[in-house]
Scaffold this motif. Structure first.
Motif, PDB file in Angstrom:
ATOM      1  N   UNK A   9       0.837  -1.202   0.000  1.00 15.36           N
ATOM      2  CA  UNK A   9       0.000   0.000   0.000  1.00 15.36           C
ATOM      3  C   UNK A   9       0.870   1.250   0.000  1.00 15.36           C
ATOM      4  N   UNK A  10       1.784   1.317  -0.956  1.00  9.01           N
ATOM      5  CA  UNK A  10       2.699   2.445  -1.038  1.00  9.01           C
ATOM      6  C   UNK A  10       2.991   2.769  -2.500  1.00  9.01           C
ATOM      7  N   UNK A  11       3.457   3.990  -2.688  1.00  5.78           N
ATOM      8  CA  UNK A  11       3.947   4.405  -4.001  1.00  5.78           C
ATOM      9  C   UNK A  11       5.317   5.033  -3.793  1.00  5.78           C
ATOM     10  N   UNK A  12       6.282   4.591  -4.575  1.00  8.66           N
ATOM     11  CA  UNK A  12       7.622   5.158  -4.538  1.00  8.66           C
ATOM     12  C   UNK A  12       7.932   5.752  -5.899  1.00  8.66           C
ATOM     13  N   UNK A  13       8.229   7.051  -5.919  1.00  5.81           N
ATOM     14  CA  UNK A  13       8.529   7.725  -7.180  1.00  5.81           C
ATOM     15  C   UNK A  13       9.877   8.420  -7.112  1.00  5.81           C
ATOM     16  N   UNK A  42      -7.306   8.746  -2.351  1.00  6.07           N
ATOM     17  CA  UNK A  42      -7.210   8.085  -1.047  1.00  6.07           C
ATOM     18  C   UNK A  42      -8.609   7.788  -0.516  1.00  6.07           C
ATOM     19  N   UNK A  43      -8.794   6.594   0.016  1.00  5.10           N
ATOM     20  CA  UNK A  43     -10.087   6.211   0.591  1.00  5.10           C
ATOM     21  C   UNK A  43     -10.108   6.582   2.073  1.00  5.10           C
ATOM     22  N   UNK A  44     -10.701   7.726   2.380  1.00  8.35           N
ATOM     23  CA  UNK A  44     -10.715   8.226   3.754  1.00  8.35           C
ATOM     24  C   UNK A  44     -11.716   7.485   4.641  1.00  8.35           C
ATOM     25  N   UNK A  45     -12.526   6.608   4.060  1.00 13.96           N
ATOM     26  CA  UNK A  45     -13.480   5.830   4.847  1.00 13.96           C
ATOM     27  C   UNK A  45     -12.895   4.494   5.288  1.00 13.96           C
ATOM     28  N   UNK A  46     -11.760   4.128   4.712  1.00 14.00           N
ATOM     29  CA  UNK A  46     -11.166   2.825   4.981  1.00 14.00           C
ATOM     30  C   UNK A  46     -10.218   2.869   6.180  1.00 14.00           C
ATOM     31  N   UNK A  47     -10.018   1.714   6.794  1.00 18.81           N
ATOM     32  CA  UNK A  47      -9.019   1.586   7.859  1.00 18.81           C
ATOM     33  C   UNK A  47      -7.661   1.165   7.311  1.00 18.81           C
ATOM     34  N   UNK A  48      -7.580   1.000   6.010  1.00 16.57           N
ATOM     35  CA  UNK A  48      -6.311   0.663   5.373  1.00 16.57           C
ATOM     36  C   UNK A  48      -5.536   1.939   5.069  1.00 16.57           C
ATOM     37  N   UNK A  49      -4.237   1.913   5.298  1.00 15.33           N
ATOM     38  CA  UNK A  49      -3.397   3.090   5.112  1.00 15.33           C
ATOM     39  C   UNK A  49      -2.535   2.963   3.866  1.00 15.33           C
ATOM     40  N   UNK A  50      -2.150   4.110   3.324  1.00 17.66           N
ATOM     41  CA  UNK A  50      -1.261   4.175   2.177  1.00 17.66           C
ATOM     42  C   UNK A  50      -0.246   5.285   2.425  1.00 17.66           C
ATOM     43  N   UNK A  51       0.885   5.178   1.779  1.00 19.66           N
ATOM     44  CA  UNK A  51       1.883   6.241   1.906  1.00 19.66           C
ATOM     45  C   UNK A  51       2.523   6.513   0.559  1.00 19.66           C
ATOM     46  N   UNK A 107      -0.488  11.018   5.457  1.00 18.04           N
ATOM     47  CA  UNK A 107      -1.646  11.847   5.791  1.00 18.04           C
ATOM     48  C   UNK A 107      -1.894  11.865   7.300  1.00 18.04           C
ATOM     49  N   UNK A 108      -2.141  13.041   7.835  1.00 21.49           N
ATOM     50  CA  UNK A 108      -2.458  13.163   9.265  1.00 21.49           C
ATOM     51  C   UNK A 108      -3.730  12.391   9.592  1.00 21.49           C
ATOM     52  N   UNK A 109      -4.585  12.248   8.613  1.00 20.21           N
ATOM     53  CA  UNK A 109      -5.824  11.489   8.779  1.00 20.21           C
ATOM     54  C   UNK A 109      -5.547  10.091   9.315  1.00 20.21           C
ATOM     55  N   UNK A 110      -4.410   9.519   8.923  1.00 23.20           N
ATOM     56  CA  UNK A 110      -4.100   8.153   9.338  1.00 23.20           C
ATOM     57  C   UNK A 110      -3.889   8.055  10.842  1.00 23.20           C
ATOM     58  N   UNK A 111      -3.271   9.087  11.423  1.00 20.38           N
ATOM     59  CA  UNK A 111      -3.054   9.086  12.869  1.00 20.38           C
ATOM     60  C   UNK A 111      -4.377   9.298  13.606  1.00 20.38           C
TER      61      UNK A 111
END
Length: 211
Positions: A29-33, A58-67, A149-153
């Motif tokens: 669940x990541x992207x590296x560029x 980004x799915x802000x309703x999900x409990x899955x995180x991405x970076x 995203x601060x949303x994740x915390x």
């Protein structure tokens, strides 16, 4: 892709202390560029476009995180002070180019205890990493910036697991290096700007952020 392979090895094979990073990499669940050189104004448009794409999808309703991890393999960092200045130059250039309003949930003053960086209208916790870092947990294969995203915390707090996750990460960091990074504090206790570059900051430290 060599860059991605080296990052995955650093996080997973070398048992990185951040269990959230391990989860993100384990779940892919990541992207590296690759953005070339840190602090180069020529990479600002592409990086900002990718950040906006990341926020918009980004799915802000999900409990899955991405970076999203921006890597700058063309930069030869010689010390922590150099990295800090280049990091804040990159962030300052991004902020100036961003046409979205600063996230109203956080302060845009890096001296304020509620400061958090904002891009694409969303607050981010920035993790600067580079090969010359004195903190093993920040000693990445290449100069890099992780945009979390601060949303994740806040989601972790909503799930009731934030303190457990935080304490576990700090315990693993202490076991790895003998201490936790002295600048680490929870959001709202002191400006998180001090934490972004990964180096220890003096009491009189002034953030080199320019909007």
């Amino acid at each position: 892709m060599e860059i991605e392979k080296r990052f995955k090895n650093w996080i997973l094979q070398e048992d990185h202390p951040c269990i959230m990073a391990q989860t993100v990499f384990s779940q892919k669940a990541f992207r590296i560029n690759n953005y070339g050189e840190l602090g180069d104004v020529n990479n600002v448009r592409k990086l900002l476009k990718d950040i906006n794409h990341y926020v918009e999808n980004y799915d802000f309703t999900s409990n899955d995180f991405q970076t999203l991890i921006a890597v700058f393999p063309d930069s030869e960092i010689t010390c922590e002070d150099e990295f800090e200045l280049l990091l804040w130059k990159q962030l300052s250039d991004l902020a100036r180019a961003d046409n979205k309003t600063w996230d109203a949930e956080v302060s845009n003053d890096p001296e304020n205890e509620n400061f958090s960086f904002s891009l694409g209208g969303r607050a981010f916790y920035i993790v600067g990493m580079h090969p010359e870092s004195s903190r093993i947990a920040r000693k990445s294969p290449y100069p890099s910036i992780a945009f979390n995203l601060h949303h994740q915390f806040e989601k972790l707090r909503e799930m009731g697991v934030y303190h457990n996750v935080r304490d576990k990460i700090r315990e693993r960091d202490k076991n790895l290096q003998g201490s936790i990074n002295p600048v680490l504090q929870d959001f709202g206790e002191r400006s998180e700007a001090r934490q972004y570059s990964g180096k220890a900051t003096e009491e009189e430290w002034t953030c080199p952020f320019h909007r």
